[in-house]
Design a protein around this motif. Structure first.
Motif, PDB file in Angstrom:
ATOM      1  N   MET A  70      24.471  45.940  50.845  1.00 61.16           N
ATOM      2  CA  MET A  70      23.056  46.217  50.799  1.00 61.16           C
ATOM      3  C   MET A  70      22.631  46.630  49.397  1.00 61.16           C
ATOM      4  O   MET A  70      21.638  46.151  48.893  1.00 61.16           O
ATOM      5  N   LYS A  71      23.398  47.514  48.774  1.00 57.88           N
ATOM      6  CA  LYS A  71      23.018  47.968  47.440  1.00 57.88           C
ATOM      7  C   LYS A  71      23.091  46.839  46.428  1.00 57.88           C
ATOM      8  O   LYS A  71      22.280  46.780  45.515  1.00 57.88           O
ATOM      9  N   ASN A  72      24.080  45.936  46.583  1.00 56.45           N
ATOM     10  CA  ASN A  72      24.178  44.812  45.667  1.00 56.45           C
ATOM     11  C   ASN A  72      22.968  43.897  45.789  1.00 56.45           C
ATOM     12  O   ASN A  72      22.454  43.412  44.790  1.00 56.45           O
ATOM     13  N   THR A  73      22.519  43.675  47.010  1.00 52.24           N
ATOM     14  CA  THR A  73      21.358  42.814  47.222  1.00 52.24           C
ATOM     15  C   THR A  73      20.105  43.446  46.631  1.00 52.24           C
ATOM     16  O   THR A  73      19.299  42.765  46.010  1.00 52.24           O
ATOM     17  N   GLN A  74      19.947  44.729  46.823  1.00 53.22           N
ATOM     18  CA  GLN A  74      18.786  45.411  46.247  1.00 53.22           C
ATOM     19  C   GLN A  74      18.872  45.443  44.730  1.00 53.22           C
ATOM     20  O   GLN A  74      17.843  45.340  44.055  1.00 53.22           O
ATOM     21  N   MET A  75      20.071  45.562  44.190  1.00 52.87           N
ATOM     22  CA  MET A  75      20.227  45.535  42.737  1.00 52.87           C
ATOM     23  C   MET A  75      19.879  44.143  42.199  1.00 52.87           C
ATOM     24  O   MET A  75      19.189  44.023  41.180  1.00 52.87           O
ATOM     25  N   ILE A  76      20.323  43.107  42.879  1.00 54.26           N
ATOM     26  CA  ILE A  76      19.986  41.730  42.470  1.00 54.26           C
ATOM     27  C   ILE A  76      18.482  41.532  42.521  1.00 54.26           C
ATOM     28  O   ILE A  76      17.889  40.971  41.596  1.00 54.26           O
ATOM     29  N   GLN A  77      17.851  42.021  43.583  1.00 52.86           N
ATOM     30  CA  GLN A  77      16.399  41.890  43.715  1.00 52.86           C
ATOM     31  C   GLN A  77      15.690  42.615  42.575  1.00 52.86           C
ATOM     32  O   GLN A  77      14.725  42.107  42.005  1.00 52.86           O
ATOM     33  N   GLY A  78      16.153  43.795  42.214  1.00 53.08           N
ATOM     34  CA  GLY A  78      15.552  44.537  41.110  1.00 53.08           C
ATOM     35  C   GLY A  78      15.729  43.836  39.775  1.00 53.08           C
ATOM     36  O   GLY A  78      14.794  43.770  38.966  1.00 53.08           O
ATOM     37  N   ILE A  79      16.905  43.297  39.535  1.00 56.01           N
ATOM     38  CA  ILE A  79      17.164  42.573  38.284  1.00 56.01           C
ATOM     39  C   ILE A  79      16.285  41.330  38.196  1.00 56.01           C
ATOM     40  O   ILE A  79      15.708  41.044  37.137  1.00 56.01           O
ATOM     41  N   LEU A  80      16.160  40.599  39.304  1.00 49.94           N
ATOM     42  CA  LEU A  80      15.297  39.410  39.314  1.00 49.94           C
ATOM     43  C   LEU A  80      13.844  39.783  39.025  1.00 49.94           C
ATOM     44  O   LEU A  80      13.150  39.072  38.292  1.00 49.94           O
ATOM     45  N   SER A  81      13.393  40.892  39.579  1.00 52.21           N
ATOM     46  CA  SER A  81      12.015  41.340  39.328  1.00 52.21           C
ATOM     47  C   SER A  81      11.806  41.699  37.865  1.00 52.21           C
ATOM     48  O   SER A  81      10.768  41.363  37.277  1.00 52.21           O
ATOM     49  N   ILE A  82      12.777  42.363  37.268  1.00 58.20           N
ATOM     50  CA  ILE A  82      12.660  42.736  35.854  1.00 58.20           C
ATOM     51  C   ILE A  82      12.645  41.494  34.971  1.00 58.20           C
ATOM     52  O   ILE A  82      11.850  41.401  34.023  1.00 58.20           O
ATOM     53  N   ILE A  83      13.505  40.524  35.274  1.00 63.30           N
ATOM     54  CA  ILE A  83      13.513  39.275  34.508  1.00 63.30           C
ATOM     55  C   ILE A  83      12.177  38.553  34.653  1.00 63.30           C
ATOM     56  O   ILE A  83      11.637  38.021  33.675  1.00 63.30           O
ATOM     57  N   ALA A  84      11.618  38.557  35.867  1.00 61.06           N
ATOM     58  CA  ALA A  84      10.323  37.907  36.094  1.00 61.06           C
ATOM     59  C   ALA A  84       9.224  38.573  35.268  1.00 61.06           C
ATOM     60  O   ALA A  84       8.412  37.897  34.634  1.00 61.06           O
ATOM     61  N   ILE A  85       9.212  39.882  35.248  1.00 60.62           N
ATOM     62  CA  ILE A  85       8.198  40.602  34.461  1.00 60.62           C
ATOM     63  C   ILE A  85       8.388  40.321  32.972  1.00 60.62           C
ATOM     64  O   ILE A  85       7.412  40.161  32.233  1.00 60.62           O
ATOM     65  N   PHE A  86       9.635  40.248  32.526  1.00 60.53           N
ATOM     66  CA  PHE A  86       9.923  39.917  31.132  1.00 60.53           C
ATOM     67  C   PHE A  86       9.371  38.522  30.799  1.00 60.53           C
ATOM     68  O   PHE A  86       8.744  38.339  29.751  1.00 60.53           O
ATOM     69  N   CYS A  87       9.584  37.552  31.681  1.00 66.06           N
ATOM     70  CA  CYS A  87       9.075  36.191  31.446  1.00 66.06           C
ATOM     71  C   CYS A  87       7.554  36.189  31.354  1.00 66.06           C
ATOM     72  O   CYS A  87       6.969  35.517  30.501  1.00 66.06           O
ATOM     73  N   LEU A  88       6.911  36.942  32.231  1.00 65.28           N
ATOM     74  CA  LEU A  88       5.455  37.014  32.208  1.00 65.28           C
ATOM     75  C   LEU A  88       4.959  37.666  30.918  1.00 65.28           C
ATOM     76  O   LEU A  88       4.013  37.178  30.289  1.00 65.28           O
ATOM     77  N   ALA A  89       5.611  38.742  30.494  1.00 66.71           N
ATOM     78  CA  ALA A  89       5.206  39.436  29.267  1.00 66.71           C
ATOM     79  C   ALA A  89       5.393  38.545  28.048  1.00 66.71           C
ATOM     80  O   ALA A  89       4.534  38.513  27.155  1.00 66.71           O
ATOM     81  N   VAL A  90       6.501  37.806  27.979  1.00 66.69           N
ATOM     82  CA  VAL A  90       6.742  36.908  26.851  1.00 66.69           C
ATOM     83  C   VAL A  90       5.647  35.848  26.781  1.00 66.69           C
ATOM     84  O   VAL A  90       5.125  35.536  25.705  1.00 66.69           O
ATOM     85  N   GLY A  91       5.252  35.313  27.948  1.00 75.54           N
ATOM     86  CA  GLY A  91       4.182  34.317  27.969  1.00 75.54           C
ATOM     87  C   GLY A  91       2.838  34.882  27.551  1.00 75.54           C
ATOM     88  O   GLY A  91       2.054  34.228  26.878  1.00 75.54           O
ATOM     89  N   TRP A  92       2.561  36.114  27.950  1.00 78.04           N
ATOM     90  CA  TRP A  92       1.284  36.729  27.595  1.00 78.04           C
ATOM     91  C   TRP A  92       1.176  37.043  26.114  1.00 78.04           C
ATOM     92  O   TRP A  92       0.115  36.886  25.517  1.00 78.04           O
TER      93      TRP A  92
END
Length: 108
Positions: free
Chosen positions: A1-23
């Motif tokens: 469970m913790k690994n899945t939540q950690m993966i979800q958090g990492i994916l969210s951070i990468i997504a926000i990074f991609c959005l910020a780079v584009g902006w």
């Protein structure tokens, strides 16, 4: 469970990074558009997919999977198809489901 939540958090951070780079236009216009209009939705859709099993209401899991699919499919469709609203609808639905289906903490 913790690994899945950690993966979800990492994916969210990468997504926000991609959005910020584009902006902030850190790269060429083509790379910025790719990161903010395609890669962002791929990562946020994957994040929704990993978040779905942990929603507090089991009836909302399939709508979260649907939101994830909308984000991913909308990102992979070519711009000429005029179905870009799919990724926006998926993002909006996933965020709403995330906010309103958090596990409730009981105070003692």
């Amino acid at each position: 469970m913790k690994n899945t939540q950690m993966i979800q958090g990492i994916l969210s951070i990468i997504a926000i990074f991609c959005l910020a780079v584009g902006w902030f236009n850190l790269f060429s216009p083509e790379i910025n558009a790719l990161l903010s209009q395609k890669v962002f939705y791929l990562f946020i859709g994957a994040s929704f997919f990993f978040q779905a099993p942990f929603l507090s209401n089991p009836k909302m899991r399939y709508p979260m999977y649907l939101a994830a699919a909308f984000c991913i499919i909308g990102a992979l469709l070519p711009d000429s198809m005029n179905l870009q609203f799919l990724k926006t609808a998926g993002l909006f639905g996933g965020v709403l489901l995330s906010i309103f289906n958090r596990p409730r903490q009981v105070r003692n």
